[in-house]
Write an enzyme that holds these catalytic residues in place. Structure first.
Site, mmCIF file in Angstrom:
data_model
loop_
_atom_site.group_PDB
_atom_site.id
_atom_site.type_symbol
_atom_site.label_atom_id
_atom_site.label_comp_id
_atom_site.label_asym_id
_atom_site.label_seq_id
_atom_site.Cartn_x
_atom_site.Cartn_y
_atom_site.Cartn_z
ATOM 1 C CG ASN A 101 8.161 -2.842 -60.260
ATOM 2 O OD1 ASN A 101 7.754 -1.677 -60.250
ATOM 3 N ND2 ASN A 101 8.895 -3.347 -59.291
ATOM 4 N NE ARG B 212 6.145 -2.475 -56.206
ATOM 5 C CZ ARG B 212 7.275 -1.938 -55.815
ATOM 6 N NH1 ARG B 212 8.292 -1.913 -56.637
ATOM 7 N NH2 ARG B 212 7.388 -1.431 -54.619
ATOM 8 C CG HIS C 130 8.683 -2.298 -48.763
ATOM 9 N ND1 HIS C 130 9.603 -1.801 -47.870
ATOM 10 C CD2 HIS C 130 9.197 -2.077 -49.998
ATOM 11 C CE1 HIS C 130 10.627 -1.301 -48.531
ATOM 12 N NE2 HIS C 130 10.396 -1.447 -49.820
ATOM 13 N NE ARG D 56 12.531 6.581 -50.231
ATOM 14 C CZ ARG D 56 12.097 5.371 -50.602
ATOM 15 N NH1 ARG D 56 11.878 4.429 -49.690
ATOM 16 N NH2 ARG D 56 11.863 5.110 -51.848
ATOM 17 C CD GLU E 211 8.369 -6.676 -53.460
ATOM 18 O OE1 GLU E 211 9.597 -6.765 -53.660
ATOM 19 O OE2 GLU E 211 7.802 -5.599 -53.233
#
Ligand code: ADP
Length: 413
Positions: free
Chosen positions: A7, A98, A187, A248, A394
């Site tokens: 990742n 990823r 996601h 965010r 993940e």
């Protein structure tokens, strides 16, 4: 099969070496041999490492770029020092990457060849802050490991089943046609993994899986899953839309961009930066983007803005649950995951407070004990809408998709 999961971010590389194959997948017996995180690439990098045989430790090394980080990881994995037990890079049989954006082209994971790489390069403009680094990782692996099979597993792919009614914005249709401006969602690997684990835990089939999944970490998103497929999700064209996140803003009136720009003397990039990096929990509290710290400030020091940030965060999540229950015509369960979702009984209770109308009754004791890496139900037996905590993984899903593709088996699960 030894699969290296990567990742790659702008200044970080997260990795995990997993041993998995079809038999291990069947038995849920995949093993993590080693994992780690390389941070502050471009100078004196900090490395956090863990191996099954030696536990965890930290070290530092001068690492110039992503390729340098990947060479360092490969050298370390095959060194006696790490204790991983592999002596040659040839013992690494596949790499799972990823990749943030698959655009409309990639509805599922793919093995990377020249044509795929070219298609991904064409998509850089959809996620300019992430894609260049994801692709640099793939290229660095190619350089170091030659023709090793490499998979790309996309954050967007699980949401490829979104119907037009949820993925189109109500802006001129020509903008979608010309520039592919639409909601993509992110996601996806996490929402997909949670739905899969939910089926394992409940014995339901894919078709029977009607869920609202809530990934609440630094980034946060909700997903409406009907019949095992994503039918709506809160992140949009970029990960900025939807829930309140660490830094965010999530949903805001787009007209506020121009207003902020005029009032604060910022250009559009500056305003976007403000909404991405200085808003959310950090922006409201003025203290931190870290939920654990905010909970402490609110509970121990009665900090009003910390409390407000938490309240707004939880209210927004609850609002999305309500919207998705309406959009799906009801669901069987709500499932929490991510750092906050897995670890904070207080946030979970606040999110679910007032959902009794929907048939959800919280089991307070179960909620309190469900922390760390535990999965289980946190609603009472009488609840017609259940609540679950399901830790995400993940990396595991990326490793499994990689194995399946190398063996030519379908990745649909
Ligand atoms: P990322 O999205 O970067 O992978 P994580 O999923 O690890 O992040 O989530 C990070 C968030 O989880 C932080 O806001 C952190 O404070 C929060 N968190 C971790 N542990 C707890 C806890 N025990 N209580 C509340 N929040 C927690």
């Amino acid at each position: 099969m030894n699969v290296l999961v990567l990742n790659v971010g702008s200044a970080t590389v997260k990795f995990q070496l997993m041993q998995t194959d079809m038999e291990r997948i069947e038995k849920d017996a995949d093993e993590t041999l080693a994992k780690g995180l390389v941070e502050r690439i471009g100078g004196e990098a900090v490395l956090t490492l863990w191996t099954q045989s030696r536990g965890s430790w930290r070290t530092s090394a001068s690492i110039r770029d992503i390729a340098g980080a990947i060479s360092w990881i490969l050298r370390w994995l095959t060194s006696e020092d790490s204790g991983v037990g592999i002596t040659s890079i040839a013992d690494i049989e596949a790499v799972g990457n990823r990749v943030v954006h698959g655009g409309e082209r990639f509805a599922q994971s793919v093995l990377v060849d020249e044509e795929v790489l070219k298609a991904l390069e064409d998509q850089i403009e959809l996620a300019p802050l992430h894609m260049p680094f994801n692709l640099a990782g793939i290229r660095a692996v190619k350089e170091a490991l030659g023709g090793i099979p490499q998979a790309a597993v996309f954050d967007t792919a699980f949401h490829s089943t979104l119907p037009e009614t949820s993925y189109l914005y109500a802006i001129p249709y020509s903008l979608y046609r010309r520039h592919k401006i639409r909601r993509y969602g992110f996601h996806g690997t996490s929402h997909r993994y949670v739905a899969y684990r939910y089926r394992q835990l409940t014995g339901k089939t894919r078709e029977e899986t009607h869920l609202v999944t809530l990934h609440l970490g630094n980034g946060c998103s909700a997903c409406a899953i009907r019949g095992g497929d994503s039918m709506d999700t809160s992140m949009g064209f970029t990960p900025l839309e939807g829930l309140v996140m660490g830094t965010r803003a999530g949903d805001v009136d787009p007209a506020v961009l121009d207003f902020i720009s005029v009032k604060e003397g910022l250009d559009l990039r500056g305003v976007e930066n403000l909404l991405n990096k200085q808003s959310g929990l950090l922006g409201i509290s003025g203290l931190t983007n870290d939920m654990r710290e905010l909970l402490e400030e609110a509970e121990e020091h009665y900090d009003r803005r910390a409390r407000l940030a938490i309240d707004i965060f939880c209210y927004r999540v609850r609002k999305y649950i309500g919207a998705y229950l309406a959009a799906m015509g009801g669901a069987d369960a709500v499932a929490f995951t991510g750092g906050i979702g897995q670890n904070s009984p207080v946030v979970r209770a606040a999110v679910l407070d007032g959902l009794e109308w929907a048939g959800l009754v919280l089991d307070k004791k179960a909620n309190k004990t469900m922390v760390g890496n535990k999965s289980g139900r946190i609603s009472t037996d009488e609840s017609s809408l259940a609540a679950w905590v399901i830790p995400t993984d993940e990396e595991l899903l990326i490793a499994r998709d990689t194995v399946r593709m190398v063996l030519g088996v379908s990745t649909r699960n």
